[in-house]
Design an enzyme around this catalytic site. Structure first.
Site, short mmCIF file in Angstrom:
data_model
loop_
_atom_site.label_atom_id
_atom_site.label_comp_id
_atom_site.label_asym_id
_atom_site.label_seq_id
_atom_site.Cartn_x
_atom_site.Cartn_y
_atom_site.Cartn_z
N ASP A 1 48.68 50.69 34.37
CA ASP A 1 47.70 50.68 35.45
C ASP A 1 48.15 51.73 36.47
O ASP A 1 49.28 52.21 36.45
CB ASP A 1 47.57 49.29 36.08
CG ASP A 1 46.18 49.05 36.66
OD1 ASP A 1 45.48 50.04 36.97
OD2 ASP A 1 45.78 47.88 36.82
N GLU B 1 33.92 41.36 47.63
CA GLU B 1 34.78 40.98 46.50
C GLU B 1 35.01 42.22 45.66
O GLU B 1 34.09 42.95 45.34
CB GLU B 1 34.16 39.85 45.67
CG GLU B 1 32.78 40.13 45.12
CD GLU B 1 32.24 39.00 44.25
OE1 GLU B 1 33.00 38.08 43.92
OE2 GLU B 1 31.05 39.06 43.90
#
Length: 718
Positions: free
Chosen positions: A247, A459
């Site tokens: 990542d 979110e």
């Protein structure tokens, strides 16, 4: 469609890659292990940026079809359709790549390696990145993940259309603000039963090209340098042949966040030695120094590069133009009429009807003179698309969709109602500065469509620009700001109210469930979302979406966010009654089930097939989502779990026999040592339009039919 790959061709690519790597200097090799891989002119290697995104459409590189967000697509429960969407995404990806290459554009987001899908399990509704996933269930996530990968990568035996990437391996699911330092402690049972199945399916069934490691530690070791995950499970247990990518900037977390290494060199060595091939970031440029110091062998570095160049060769980028079936896809397929039609279909299929008291919906346009559209999501483009999004040439918000639909036949009154999360819209007001307008619109309207919920500014991923909760996670499941107040104000007007929720996760709309007659979960429905919602509201499309996540009544009933134990989480392990259960969704028509039967009473090595006759005994054509659940009939086992899905479209009065194959694995459960066993005993198999819990039965008014299947002996599965 079965995925066929030419293994001899793959070995040919690997041999070509080995010969290419053998000609590189150590420094050249190091610069090929970062996402912005450098050009090596003398070897005919063009610059290539590995980082591209295609979660629900080609992202971050200009105009592309913006499909509904991943969680929205999950609500279709339709694996055939998911592959169709992913195939469309890779068609646009190739079209854009072909054009970009023509103009020597090799920038970030311009490659054919798409870091999608996100097959993490949405285990807690507070997690901000949950809307990137296919929901909370390992079976559903596995099926949709496999088909998304197949759609992206294509079915040519010699070339991949695009390279997919299953992420984030593994156990990644929040909290966002702790991800760079958090240790996710998980039992072997939960790891294998919940967190790994979708990755395993993507690797073994779909032959996914890439796997991305997660930021967090799993059982003490950082995921991007985790021997158990990357070597023991991924390579040895599952036989993964592709490449592993970190990542973004996750490897510097080894020393800066997790504190398991002393600095960049140690972090690079830990990642590379444990199976990470590619670094999203720049830290792997240190790998040359790590080799010189004897911390990483050059053979291991070469292995990583062979994995990487093999991927590029499978994409055909080292072959003459015209070699792959995809080189001639023209730029004009992007955002075409056909793509827009598919996008509208996707938006329509994901919309989920949660409540429809006294059949308020569908609305009859001929009986409405004035319609009120109220709420902060009525005209909010951000609430259409979620995150990791592309740019649409045209967006249809709910307000625009309804206004276009009714035309001049119906008067439309619009009010923002309130800010999405602040106390007022105007900074100089005393607060609640649209409440009188809400009352005025309601008073003048025959019906009110109230558009509430969230968007990707509330979110999302940690560090996303403009994220109002800083980390991206939700503090609770309530409607933010003054939304509850305008909901109650609209209800008090006495006018019929339809609540349309746009969000990528569950909201605890308990008050609305008690008071509002019609509720639609619209998710983040993509650029065509408003058009689709209008068509559902007025009955041109019968809703068919199902919830891929549980809607809880409150966060109080959930374990701690940082607790990765599955006990009490998701429909599979919860003991409380849900507000709206996983698998739930209503239709404008009614379906009944009869003649439930199994191909055998005893489950053997080949499993069994179950069948039933599904009939549409309502007034509208509709699509039923047939769901098959299995429950081991003994103490200490999970609730009935989804193990089969089939979609069936029926006209009023029409019926059809459907059959679903349940492999032996559908009856298996992992034990505490992560051994997958079918124990001798009885298993309940349920077939219906929902899961067989009491809340679903209460909401649908229907009991799910079941039959009993026996296992006469124990089976241990691999």
């Amino acid at each position: 469609m079965e995925l066929v790959r030419n293994e001899a061709k793959n070995e040919e690519y690997r041999e070509r890659a080995r010969k290419l790597v053998a000609q590189m200097t150590l420094e050249e090799k190091a610069f090929q292990t970062v996402n912005g891989a450098a050009e090596i002119k003398r070897l005919g290697i063009k610059a290539y940026n590995w980082w591209n995104e295609a979660l629900h459409g080609v992202a971050r590189a200009g105009v592309a079809t913006v499909f509904p967000q991943a969680i929205s697509l999950a609500a279709t429960f339709d694996e055939d359709f998911i592959e169709k969407v992913a195939d469309a995404i890779s068609t646009e990806g190739r079209a854009k790549f072909n054009m970009q290459q023509e103009y020597d554009d090799t920038d970030i987001y311009k490659g054919l390696t798409f870091w999608s899908p996100n097959v993490n399990i949405f285990r807690d509704p507070r997690w901000g990145r949950g809307h990137e996933t296919f929901g909370e269930d390992p079976y559903l996530t596995s099926r949709l993940g496999v088909r998304f990968v197949e759609g992206l990568q294509g079915h040519d035996e010699n070339y991949m259309k695009a390279a997919a990437c299953a992420k984030h391996f593994a156990v990644h699911s929040g909290p966002e603000d702790l991800r760079h330092s958090f240790n996710a402690v998980v039992s072997r049972q939960d790891l294998y039963e919940t967190y790994l199945p979708a990755f395993k399916a993507c690797v073994k069934e779909a032959k996914v090209e890439a796997v991305m490691g997660a930021y967090n530690r799993t059982n003490d070791a950082p995921c991007c340098g985790n021997k158990v995950l990357l070597q023991d499970i991924l390579r040895k247990e599952w036989g993964f042949k592709g490449h592993v990518v970190s990542d973004c900037w996750a490897i510097k977390d080894f020393h800066e966040g997790h504190g398991v290494t002393g600095g960049p060199l140690e972090s690079v060595a830990m990642a590379m030695n444990n199976g990470c091939d590619l670094n999203c970031g720049q830290l792997f440029v240190y790998v040359a120094e790590a080799v010189k110091q004897g911390m990483v062998s050059e053979e291991r570095l070469d292995e990583a590069l062979v994995n990487l160049f093999t991927a590029r060769m499978k994409l055909g980028v080292f072959d003459e133009k015209g070699s792959t079936p995809y080189d001639d896809i023209p730029f004009t397929v992007v955002d075409s009429k056909e793509m827009k039609a598919l996008n509208l279909e996707a938006a329509e299929k994901c919309i989920t009807l949660l409540k429809n008291e006294n059949n308020l919906l569908p609305l009859d346009k001929s009986k409405i003179k004035t319609i009120g559209i109220i709420g902060p999501n009525a005209d909010n483009r951000k609430a259409l698309v979620g995150n990791y999004e592309g740019t649409a040439s045209r967006y249809y918000t709910i307000s625009e969709g309804i206004q276009d639909y009714v035309g001049d036949d119906v008067r439309v009154l619009v009010s923002e109602g309130c800010h999405l999360y602040k106390d007022s819209i105007s900074n100089l007001s005393k607060g609640r500065d649209r409440i009188s307008e809400v009352k005025g619109v309601c008073a003048a309207s025959d019906v009110v469509v109230l558009c509430l919920g969230l968007d990707s500014g509330l979110e999302g991923e940690e560090g996303d620009e403009g994220n109002q909760y800083a980390s991206g996670d939700k503090p609770n499941l309530n409607l933010p700001g003054k939304q509850q107040e305008i909901l109650e104000t609209a209800y008090e007007s006495g006018k019929p109210v339809v609540l349309v929720l746009l969000s990528g996760s569950a909201l605890a709309v308990n008050w609305a469930d008690e008071h509002i007659p019609a509720i639609i979960q619209g998710w983040y429905p993509g650029a065509q979302g408003g058009k689709a919602i209008a068509r559902v509201l007025f009955g041109d499309k019968n809703p068919e979406g199902r919830l891929p996540v549980t809607f809880y009544r409150s966060v109080e009933e959930l374990p701690e966010f940082t607790d990765y134990n599955m006990k009490g989480r998701t429909y599979r392990y919860m003991t409380n009654e849900a507000l709206y259960p996983f698998g739930y969704g209503l239709s404008y028509t009614s379906f009944t089930y009869s003649n439930l039967k199994a191909s055998a009473d005893v489950a053997g090595e080949d499993g069994i097939t179950v069948s039933a006759v599904v009939a549409n005994d309502g007034l509208f054509e509709g699509t039923e989502t047939v769901q098959v659940y299995v429950k081991a009939d003994r103490e200490g086992t999970p609730n009935a779990q989804l193990k089969g899905i089939q979609k069936v479209t029926l006209k009023p009065g029409e019926s059809k026999e459907i059959s679903v194959k349940l492999p032996l694995e559908a009856f298996a459960l992992y034990d505490e040592q992560a051994v997958n066993r079918v124990l001798a005993g009885n298993y309940l198999v349920y077939i219906g339009g929902s899961q067989p819990d009491s809340r679903s039965e209460k909401l649908t008014g229907k009991k799910v039919a079941s039959l009993t299947v026996k296992a006469q002996q124990e089976f241990v599965l691999k």
